[in-house]
Design a protein around this motif. Sequence first.
Motif, PDB file in Angstrom:
ATOM      1  N   GLN A   1      -1.742   9.714 -14.373  1.00 64.70           N
ATOM      2  CA  GLN A   1      -0.483   9.856 -13.669  1.00 64.70           C
ATOM      3  C   GLN A   1      -0.709   9.387 -12.225  1.00 64.70           C
ATOM      4  O   GLN A   1      -1.847   9.292 -11.769  1.00 64.70           O
ATOM      5  CB  GLN A   1      -0.011  11.312 -13.689  1.00 64.70           C
ATOM      6  CG  GLN A   1       0.305  11.831 -15.085  1.00 64.70           C
ATOM      7  CD  GLN A   1       1.507  11.115 -15.684  1.00 64.70           C
ATOM      8  OE1 GLN A   1       2.559  11.016 -15.055  1.00 64.70           O
ATOM      9  NE2 GLN A   1       1.351  10.607 -16.895  1.00 64.70           N
ATOM     10  N   PHE A   2       0.404   9.119 -11.489  1.00 60.18           N
ATOM     11  CA  PHE A   2       0.234   8.521 -10.171  1.00 60.18           C
ATOM     12  C   PHE A   2       1.120   9.187  -9.117  1.00 60.18           C
ATOM     13  O   PHE A   2       2.231   9.629  -9.405  1.00 60.18           O
ATOM     14  CB  PHE A   2       0.583   7.021 -10.232  1.00 60.18           C
ATOM     15  CG  PHE A   2      -0.227   6.262 -11.237  1.00 60.18           C
ATOM     16  CD1 PHE A   2      -1.524   5.881 -10.963  1.00 60.18           C
ATOM     17  CD2 PHE A   2       0.314   5.956 -12.481  1.00 60.18           C
ATOM     18  CE1 PHE A   2      -2.272   5.202 -11.903  1.00 60.18           C
ATOM     19  CE2 PHE A   2      -0.420   5.279 -13.426  1.00 60.18           C
ATOM     20  CZ  PHE A   2      -1.727   4.892 -13.142  1.00 60.18           C
ATOM     21  N   CYS A   3       0.586   9.226  -7.902  1.00 64.17           N
ATOM     22  CA  CYS A   3       1.344   9.559  -6.701  1.00 64.17           C
ATOM     23  C   CYS A   3       1.182   8.363  -5.764  1.00 64.17           C
ATOM     24  O   CYS A   3       0.177   8.262  -5.038  1.00 64.17           O
ATOM     25  CB  CYS A   3       0.801  10.825  -6.040  1.00 64.17           C
ATOM     26  SG  CYS A   3       1.073  12.341  -6.978  1.00 64.17           S
ATOM     27  N   LEU A   4       2.142   7.452  -5.775  1.00 66.95           N
ATOM     28  CA  LEU A   4       2.040   6.196  -5.042  1.00 66.95           C
ATOM     29  C   LEU A   4       3.157   6.078  -4.009  1.00 66.95           C
ATOM     30  O   LEU A   4       4.305   6.418  -4.284  1.00 66.95           O
ATOM     31  CB  LEU A   4       2.101   5.000  -5.996  1.00 66.95           C
ATOM     32  CG  LEU A   4       1.084   4.965  -7.147  1.00 66.95           C
ATOM     33  CD1 LEU A   4       1.309   3.732  -8.018  1.00 66.95           C
ATOM     34  CD2 LEU A   4      -0.342   4.989  -6.617  1.00 66.95           C
ATOM     35  N   GLY A   5       2.814   5.583  -2.826  1.00 66.85           N
ATOM     36  CA  GLY A   5       3.803   5.315  -1.798  1.00 66.85           C
ATOM     37  C   GLY A   5       3.828   6.342  -0.682  1.00 66.85           C
ATOM     38  O   GLY A   5       3.212   7.419  -0.781  1.00 66.85           O
ATOM     39  N   PRO A   6       4.520   6.038   0.423  1.00 62.22           N
ATOM     40  CA  PRO A   6       4.480   6.861   1.635  1.00 62.22           C
ATOM     41  C   PRO A   6       4.948   8.303   1.468  1.00 62.22           C
ATOM     42  O   PRO A   6       4.599   9.150   2.291  1.00 62.22           O
ATOM     43  CB  PRO A   6       5.413   6.097   2.597  1.00 62.22           C
ATOM     44  CG  PRO A   6       5.362   4.690   2.121  1.00 62.22           C
ATOM     45  CD  PRO A   6       5.249   4.775   0.626  1.00 62.22           C
ATOM     46  N   LYS A   7       5.755   8.596   0.434  1.00 60.75           N
ATOM     47  CA  LYS A   7       6.207   9.991   0.301  1.00 60.75           C
ATOM     48  C   LYS A   7       5.057  10.919  -0.096  1.00 60.75           C
ATOM     49  O   LYS A   7       5.215  12.140  -0.091  1.00 60.75           O
ATOM     50  CB  LYS A   7       7.349  10.101  -0.696  1.00 60.75           C
ATOM     51  CG  LYS A   7       6.993   9.927  -2.147  1.00 60.75           C
ATOM     52  CD  LYS A   7       8.234  10.180  -3.003  1.00 60.75           C
ATOM     53  CE  LYS A   7       7.922  10.131  -4.493  1.00 60.75           C
ATOM     54  NZ  LYS A   7       9.106  10.435  -5.315  1.00 60.75           N
ATOM     55  N   TYR A   8       3.877  10.329  -0.401  1.00 61.56           N
ATOM     56  CA  TYR A   8       2.690  11.130  -0.714  1.00 61.56           C
ATOM     57  C   TYR A   8       1.646  11.062   0.410  1.00 61.56           C
ATOM     58  O   TYR A   8       0.462  11.304   0.183  1.00 61.56           O
ATOM     59  CB  TYR A   8       2.076  10.650  -2.028  1.00 61.56           C
ATOM     60  CG  TYR A   8       2.979  10.849  -3.218  1.00 61.56           C
ATOM     61  CD1 TYR A   8       3.224  12.117  -3.725  1.00 61.56           C
ATOM     62  CD2 TYR A   8       3.619   9.773  -3.821  1.00 61.56           C
ATOM     63  CE1 TYR A   8       4.071  12.311  -4.808  1.00 61.56           C
ATOM     64  CE2 TYR A   8       4.461   9.953  -4.913  1.00 61.56           C
ATOM     65  CZ  TYR A   8       4.687  11.219  -5.394  1.00 61.56           C
ATOM     66  OH  TYR A   8       5.525  11.403  -6.466  1.00 61.56           O
ATOM     67  N   THR A   9       2.079  10.752   1.620  1.00 58.47           N
ATOM     68  CA  THR A   9       1.165  10.673   2.762  1.00 58.47           C
ATOM     69  C   THR A   9       0.489  12.015   3.003  1.00 58.47           C
ATOM     70  O   THR A   9       1.115  13.072   2.947  1.00 58.47           O
ATOM     71  CB  THR A   9       1.943  10.239   4.023  1.00 58.47           C
ATOM     72  OG1 THR A   9       2.446   8.912   3.817  1.00 58.47           O
ATOM     73  CG2 THR A   9       1.045  10.237   5.247  1.00 58.47           C
ATOM     74  N   TYR A  10      -0.820  11.964   3.290  1.00 53.75           N
ATOM     75  CA  TYR A  10      -1.610  13.182   3.537  1.00 53.75           C
ATOM     76  C   TYR A  10      -1.354  13.684   4.966  1.00 53.75           C
ATOM     77  O   TYR A  10      -1.796  13.063   5.936  1.00 53.75           O
ATOM     78  CB  TYR A  10      -3.111  12.889   3.395  1.00 53.75           C
ATOM     79  CG  TYR A  10      -3.512  12.089   2.184  1.00 53.75           C
ATOM     80  CD1 TYR A  10      -3.474  12.629   0.903  1.00 53.75           C
ATOM     81  CD2 TYR A  10      -3.965  10.781   2.325  1.00 53.75           C
ATOM     82  CE1 TYR A  10      -3.861  11.892  -0.206  1.00 53.75           C
ATOM     83  CE2 TYR A  10      -4.363  10.035   1.225  1.00 53.75           C
ATOM     84  CZ  TYR A  10      -4.309  10.590  -0.038  1.00 53.75           C
ATOM     85  OH  TYR A  10      -4.697   9.855  -1.124  1.00 53.75           O
ATOM     86  N   LEU A  11      -0.669  14.801   5.089  1.00 54.50           N
ATOM     87  CA  LEU A  11      -0.435  15.379   6.406  1.00 54.50           C
ATOM     88  C   LEU A  11      -0.781  16.861   6.407  1.00 54.50           C
ATOM     89  O   LEU A  11      -0.395  17.599   5.506  1.00 54.50           O
ATOM     90  CB  LEU A  11       1.034  15.212   6.813  1.00 54.50           C
ATOM     91  CG  LEU A  11       1.480  13.797   7.190  1.00 54.50           C
ATOM     92  CD1 LEU A  11       2.969  13.768   7.460  1.00 54.50           C
ATOM     93  CD2 LEU A  11       0.710  13.282   8.396  1.00 54.50           C
ATOM     94  N   ARG A  12      -1.521  17.271   7.426  1.00 58.85           N
ATOM     95  CA  ARG A  12      -1.923  18.667   7.541  1.00 58.85           C
ATOM     96  C   ARG A  12      -0.717  19.538   7.922  1.00 58.85           C
ATOM     97  O   ARG A  12       0.304  19.048   8.399  1.00 58.85           O
ATOM     98  CB  ARG A  12      -3.040  18.818   8.583  1.00 58.85           C
ATOM     99  CG  ARG A  12      -4.293  18.061   8.211  1.00 58.85           C
ATOM    100  CD  ARG A  12      -5.431  18.312   9.186  1.00 58.85           C
ATOM    101  NE  ARG A  12      -5.111  17.937  10.556  1.00 58.85           N
ATOM    102  CZ  ARG A  12      -5.110  16.680  11.008  1.00 58.85           C
ATOM    103  NH1 ARG A  12      -5.378  15.674  10.194  1.00 58.85           N
ATOM    104  NH2 ARG A  12      -4.851  16.425  12.279  1.00 58.85           N
ATOM    105  N   LYS A  13      -0.872  20.836   7.740  1.00 60.72           N
ATOM    106  CA  LYS A  13       0.210  21.796   7.958  1.00 60.72           C
ATOM    107  C   LYS A  13       0.788  21.706   9.362  1.00 60.72           C
ATOM    108  O   LYS A  13       1.998  21.891   9.567  1.00 60.72           O
ATOM    109  CB  LYS A  13      -0.319  23.207   7.688  1.00 60.72           C
ATOM    110  CG  LYS A  13       0.708  24.310   7.812  1.00 60.72           C
ATOM    111  CD  LYS A  13       0.123  25.628   7.368  1.00 60.72           C
ATOM    112  CE  LYS A  13      -1.073  26.046   8.219  1.00 60.72           C
ATOM    113  NZ  LYS A  13      -1.611  27.366   7.839  1.00 60.72           N
TER     114      LYS A  13
END
Length: 355
Positions: free
Chosen positions: A142-154
């Motif tokens: 399965q995939f999480c692709l694109g900017p809506k999955y950007t890694y951002l801290r709390k």
Amino acid sequence: MAFLQAKPLCVFYGNSSHKIGAGHIMRLFALAQAAKAYFQILFIYKTCPDALLDKLKEEGFSTRILSSPLAFNELSSFSASVIFIDDYDLTSDEWHTLEQLKLFKVKLDDGLDCSKYFVDLVINPAPNANLDSYAKRFPSSQFCLGPKYTYLRKEFSICSFKPLNERKNILITLGGTDSKSLAYPLSKSLLSRLPGTTIQLLLGKQHQDQLNLEQLQQQYSNFSLIYNPASVASIMVEAGLAISAAGGTLGELASMGVPTIALITVDNQTPALESPLNNTWYFAIDLRSACTSEVKCKRTFSLLDKVSEEATNLWHDICKRENMSEQARQLIDSKGCQRIIQKLLIGLKTEQEQQ
């Protein structure tokens, strides 16, 4: 009397060093913050500096150093339900070892190779992450692709936004290591071009050019060094322009609406150069040919002069920066890690139902 069931264990594997920087650990850290409501958290690594380990422990995460190469028995002994994998340098034998583990496997990917892997979930927040090409590389994933999955801290989800026209600072942030030692000559060049403008240099620790940078701070009242701030987000939201290494920091800057000049200093940052977003909310400049020695070559100074000139022109063009800021904010929100963990939980539930 009913007992609460213990949370399953989620393992995060990555490394940090002067050569590879802190980016792998920091994006795993962001994911772990989102995952800790559902899992016990353990970070495992081959190499990681004490400062980063302290940060993980302050968040309540356990840590464990591993043998090298990765060993099946050692990894199995954790009895984990999930493992996140973030390492460009794993050998084919080590990947084979990971694939044999009977748990849910998540790979953080940057599209830097064409190898095929057998993992359950693949993440790549890049805007040009192509589903068709990923489906060929990861046929059972399965995939999480694109900017809506950007890694951002709390911290990025709780920081109040500040309009760009109220921001008076230029921020320089070159990653955890600044492997090409650009901080001092770049800061010096900017200070000469923009007298009186507040320029901040964000550092994770003492820099290899520490003495020169401290002298520069004494010489210019508008120049300051910032070390390990309690909230990076609160520093970024005060910046009307950033000059940044083109790693995971770009997503952080975008979420805060900071127009950015992105510096490509190592090969694994080339996706930012090739991205369709280049020349929208950020401009990418390739500095991979810059010298790494203390005595900079003419080419390095020419490249840094180009960066300073671009920054100066952009700083004086508030309309252009406001447009860049708006494009950045429309692209990325602060919920990327939560979306990834929800996708993981659905995948775990489906897997359990099929067993």
